[in-house]
Design a protein around this motif. Sequence first.
Motif, PDB file in Angstrom:
ATOM      1  N   SER A 216      77.093 -68.958  70.642  1.00 55.14           N
ATOM      2  CA  SER A 216      75.714 -69.115  71.076  1.00 55.14           C
ATOM      3  C   SER A 216      75.171 -70.486  70.666  1.00 55.14           C
ATOM      4  O   SER A 216      75.772 -71.192  69.860  1.00 55.14           O
ATOM      5  N   GLY A 217      74.008 -70.825  71.215  1.00 56.69           N
ATOM      6  CA  GLY A 217      73.422 -72.136  70.941  1.00 56.69           C
ATOM      7  C   GLY A 217      73.162 -72.397  69.478  1.00 56.69           C
ATOM      8  O   GLY A 217      73.348 -73.513  68.993  1.00 56.69           O
ATOM      9  N   SER A 218      72.756 -71.377  68.757  1.00 48.80           N
ATOM     10  CA  SER A 218      72.486 -71.527  67.332  1.00 48.80           C
ATOM     11  C   SER A 218      73.754 -71.481  66.500  1.00 48.80           C
ATOM     12  O   SER A 218      73.745 -71.852  65.328  1.00 48.80           O
ATOM     13  N   GLY A 219      74.827 -70.999  67.098  1.00 46.64           N
ATOM     14  CA  GLY A 219      76.071 -70.827  66.356  1.00 46.64           C
ATOM     15  C   GLY A 219      76.161 -69.524  65.608  1.00 46.64           C
ATOM     16  O   GLY A 219      77.165 -69.249  64.947  1.00 46.64           O
ATOM     17  N   SER A 220      75.142 -68.680  65.702  1.00 48.43           N
ATOM     18  CA  SER A 220      75.104 -67.453  64.912  1.00 48.43           C
ATOM     19  C   SER A 220      75.913 -66.321  65.535  1.00 48.43           C
ATOM     20  O   SER A 220      76.284 -65.372  64.852  1.00 48.43           O
ATOM     21  N   ASN A 221      76.173 -66.394  66.817  1.00 44.90           N
ATOM     22  CA  ASN A 221      76.950 -65.358  67.501  1.00 44.90           C
ATOM     23  C   ASN A 221      78.191 -65.981  68.112  1.00 44.90           C
ATOM     24  O   ASN A 221      78.111 -66.921  68.899  1.00 44.90           O
ATOM     25  N   VAL A 222      79.324 -65.436  67.734  1.00 45.41           N
ATOM     26  CA  VAL A 222      80.600 -65.953  68.213  1.00 45.41           C
ATOM     27  C   VAL A 222      81.479 -64.784  68.632  1.00 45.41           C
ATOM     28  O   VAL A 222      81.488 -63.743  67.973  1.00 45.41           O
ATOM     29  N   SER A 223      82.189 -64.961  69.706  1.00 46.82           N
ATOM     30  CA  SER A 223      83.151 -63.941  70.135  1.00 46.82           C
ATOM     31  C   SER A 223      84.527 -64.574  70.268  1.00 46.82           C
ATOM     32  O   SER A 223      84.660 -65.787  70.487  1.00 46.82           O
ATOM     33  N   TYR A 224      85.548 -63.725  70.116  1.00 41.66           N
ATOM     34  CA  TYR A 224      86.930 -64.170  70.256  1.00 41.66           C
ATOM     35  C   TYR A 224      87.695 -63.128  71.054  1.00 41.66           C
ATOM     36  O   TYR A 224      87.478 -61.920  70.904  1.00 41.66           O
ATOM     37  N   VAL A 225      88.608 -63.592  71.852  1.00 39.16           N
ATOM     38  CA  VAL A 225      89.524 -62.676  72.515  1.00 39.16           C
ATOM     39  C   VAL A 225      90.508 -62.170  71.466  1.00 39.16           C
ATOM     40  O   VAL A 225      90.790 -62.850  70.471  1.00 39.16           O
ATOM     41  N   ASP A 226      91.003 -60.966  71.659  1.00 37.69           N
ATOM     42  CA  ASP A 226      91.832 -60.331  70.631  1.00 37.69           C
ATOM     43  C   ASP A 226      93.032 -61.181  70.226  1.00 37.69           C
ATOM     44  O   ASP A 226      93.422 -61.196  69.058  1.00 37.69           O
ATOM     45  N   SER A 227      93.612 -61.896  71.159  1.00 39.40           N
ATOM     46  CA  SER A 227      94.838 -62.631  70.881  1.00 39.40           C
ATOM     47  C   SER A 227      94.643 -63.790  69.904  1.00 39.40           C
ATOM     48  O   SER A 227      95.626 -64.299  69.361  1.00 39.40           O
ATOM     49  N   VAL A 228      93.402 -64.218  69.675  1.00 37.63           N
ATOM     50  CA  VAL A 228      93.173 -65.332  68.763  1.00 37.63           C
ATOM     51  C   VAL A 228      92.334 -64.943  67.550  1.00 37.63           C
ATOM     52  O   VAL A 228      92.133 -65.770  66.648  1.00 37.63           O
ATOM     53  N   LYS A 229      91.860 -63.714  67.508  1.00 38.36           N
ATOM     54  CA  LYS A 229      91.041 -63.271  66.377  1.00 38.36           C
ATOM     55  C   LYS A 229      91.800 -63.425  65.070  1.00 38.36           C
ATOM     56  O   LYS A 229      92.979 -63.076  64.982  1.00 38.36           O
ATOM     57  N   GLY A 230      91.108 -63.955  64.078  1.00 35.19           N
ATOM     58  CA  GLY A 230      91.724 -64.148  62.778  1.00 35.19           C
ATOM     59  C   GLY A 230      92.524 -65.431  62.664  1.00 35.19           C
ATOM     60  O   GLY A 230      92.938 -65.811  61.564  1.00 35.19           O
TER      61      GLY A 230
END
Length: 129
Positions: free
Chosen positions: A51-65
């Motif tokens: 998100s614009g503030s950087g507070s919300n981020v999502s990742y696809v399962d293959s790259v999580k962690g």
Amino acid sequence: VQLQASGGGLAQSGGSLRLSCAASGFNVRFYAIGWFRQAPGKEREGISCISGSGSNVSYVDSVKGRFTSTRDNAKNTAHLQMNNLKPDDTATYYCAVAPEPEGFHPSMYCQQLGFFGLWGQGTLVTVSS
């Protein structure tokens, strides 16, 4: 008005790379940023959105962690830190932006490539086994 992706290259399996996305001609703080990749013969996929503030981020399962998406609005840039790289991560990586709607949740939009109107030129990441 443009985006410039950089930082790709050759890495060994288990190695790391840090991609950067530099925006020019506009203030990126009002925009969601997405990272995408396209491997040879495959469709482009969204791997992380922030998100614009950087507070919300999502990742696809293959790259999580393994991958971490950050942004520095003061410098009009975003970064994708990629650790523990695997050969399957080999692809051309793109950043893209979209005006952030109210109530934006990155996971809702990250696979909607058409939501993102401005794209960088792509940077190639090759991971050897």
